[in-house]
Design a protein around this motif. Structure first.
Motif, PDB file in Angstrom:
ATOM      1  N   THR A   1       5.396   2.480  -9.142  1.00 55.56           N
ATOM      2  CA  THR A   1       5.733   2.033  -7.777  1.00 55.56           C
ATOM      3  C   THR A   1       5.764   3.206  -6.809  1.00 55.56           C
ATOM      4  OG1 THR A   1       7.039   0.193  -8.663  1.00 55.56           O
ATOM      5  CG2 THR A   1       7.431   0.830  -6.373  1.00 55.56           C
ATOM      6  N   ASN A   2       6.458   4.280  -7.188  1.00 51.97           N
ATOM      7  CA  ASN A   2       6.536   5.449  -6.315  1.00 51.97           C
ATOM      8  C   ASN A   2       5.184   6.154  -6.178  1.00 51.97           C
ATOM      9  OD1 ASN A   2       9.252   5.164  -5.679  1.00 51.97           O
ATOM     10  ND2 ASN A   2       9.919   6.321  -7.483  1.00 51.97           N
TER      11      ASN A   2
ATOM     12  N   HIS B   1       3.416   4.263  -3.567  1.00 53.88           N
ATOM     13  CA  HIS B   1       3.966   4.619  -2.255  1.00 53.88           C
ATOM     14  C   HIS B   1       3.432   5.973  -1.791  1.00 53.88           C
ATOM     15  CE1 HIS B   1       7.683   1.842  -3.021  1.00 53.88           C
ATOM     16  NE2 HIS B   1       6.600   1.181  -2.670  1.00 53.88           N
TER      17      HIS B   1
ATOM     18  N   VAL C   1      -0.177   5.544  -0.709  1.00 52.49           N
ATOM     19  CA  VAL C   1      -0.310   4.884   0.602  1.00 52.49           C
ATOM     20  C   VAL C   1      -0.007   5.872   1.722  1.00 52.49           C
ATOM     21  CG1 VAL C   1       0.671   3.111   2.102  1.00 52.49           C
ATOM     22  CG2 VAL C   1       0.183   2.588  -0.302  1.00 52.49           C
ATOM     23  N   GLY C   2       1.042   6.694   1.548  1.00 51.40           N
ATOM     24  CA  GLY C   2       1.351   7.707   2.560  1.00 51.40           C
ATOM     25  C   GLY C   2       0.206   8.691   2.755  1.00 51.40           C
TER      26      GLY C   2
END
Length: 352
Positions: A154-155, A158, A161-162
């Motif tokens: 999950t991280n 993230h 995406v950043g």
């Protein structure tokens, strides 16, 4: 003569491709038909790009070619993500980076260098692209791999995406820099423009129309081509990794391959280099980030995490191409060097 041959191939190949896809002809036969038709369509895209480059300049001409060429791969990758084939998508992105920097640039430098002893291009554009390549591949692609070792999925998504958002914003800023705020400021005085004023084969509207229609046709045929890979792989003993990195990348970027070689043969190295390097930047700074963001809308989000062989290959390709192109001139031996590197990596991925 060749233009007439390619035109015949298009007018015959496109209908046969549609009919063969509808009636499910044998995959190996359709694989050959699809590939030949895409190559013929690529010649039309190359001629349209040449006309646009004469009218709008080498930067815009090269950018348009890279954009329309990469649209094919973007479409194929979206369907692949929807099917959960994230590894194949990442492999095809790796193949595009390697293909553009080593195969496309290598073939362009080699073919152009055989005809001309020395070929020059804008050294300032080369250095600008070099900095972006280092950022996009060595920084933005390596960082997720390093941090993913200590992050859960999950991280990692993230983080990807950043990074994807930052890459897209920087790519748009780079276009604004090159085409608006600093357009025409960094001219290379060593490149003397002593050619006669050229007349484009097609007017701007016709060239854009042909480029668009050719891209639509290539996208349709490429999508069908993907469905033949599994059968062809069984017939020839190819792995999915090899198909993604070599086969999908070469076919998906056929238009850029043909256009860059054609431009180099005509000693239009600014356009040829812009196609090869510009397409790589667009893949790494726009197409890959867009795919990461779009994957959030499917059941299988795609983090921007490549395998170690893929990362090492891309970093090596970036460093080698920068070293050879950063002086603003090239020759056939430098092209042969890039091609040799591509062949070595291709053998490695085939054996994997």
């Amino acid at each position: 003569m060749m233009n007439r041959v390619f035109a015949i191939m298009v007018f015959i190949g496109v209908p046969i491709s549609v009919i063969g896809a509808i009636f499910h002809w044998p995959s190996v036969i359709m694989f050959i038909i699809y590939c030949l038709t895409i190559i013929a369509l690529a010649s039309f895209m190359g001629r349209a790009t040449e006309s646009l480059a004469i009218v709008a300049g080498p930067r815009i001409g090269g950018l348009l070619n890279a954009t329309f060429g990469n649209a094919v791969e973007l479409i194929i990758s979206i369907f692949s993500i929807q099917a959960g084939l994230n590894e194949v998508v990442l492999a095809s992105l790796t193949g595009s980076v390697l293909g553009n920097l080593l195969l496309v640039a290598g073939m362009a430098f080699l073919i152009g260098g055989i005809k001309f002893k020395r070929q020059k291009f804008n050294v300032y554009d080369a250095r600008h692209n070099s900095g972006l390549l280092i950022f996009a591949v060595i920084v933005a692609f390596v960082i997720p791999e390093v941090f993913s070792m200590n992050l859960n999925l999950t991280n990692t998504v993230h983080l990807s995406v950043g990074i994807a958002i930052i890459l897209i914003l920087l790519y748009l800023a780079a276009l604004f820099f090159k085409l608006v705020t600093h357009r025409g400021i960094y001219q290379d005085p060593s490149v003397v423009d002593d050619e006669e004023e050229e007349v484009p084969e097609w007017k701007k509207g016709k060239a854009i129309g042909i480029l668009f229609l050719s891209t639509v046709a290539v996208a349709y045929i490429s999508e069908n081509l993907v469905h033949t890979f599994e059968s062809v792989a069984r017939s020839f003993g190819w792995s999915e990794l090899f198909i993604g990195i070599v086969i999908v990348a070469i076919v998906g970027n056929a238009a850029e391959h043909a256009s860059a070689i054609l431009m180099a043969y005509k000693n239009k190295m600014d356009v040829a280099v812009e196609i090869a390097f510009g397409s790589t930047l667009q893949i790494s700074m726009f197409v890959a980030p867009v795919l990461v963001i779009l994957s959030l809308f499917f059941s299988h989000p795609m983090p921007l995490v490549f395998t170690m062989p893929e990362l090492v290959a891309m970093v090596t390709a970036v460093l080698l191409s920068i070293i050879l192109a950063n002086d603003g001139e090239t020759n056939w031996f430098e092209g042969a060097t890039l091609l040799a590197a591509y062949i070595i990596m291709g053998i490695g991925f085939y054996l994997l």
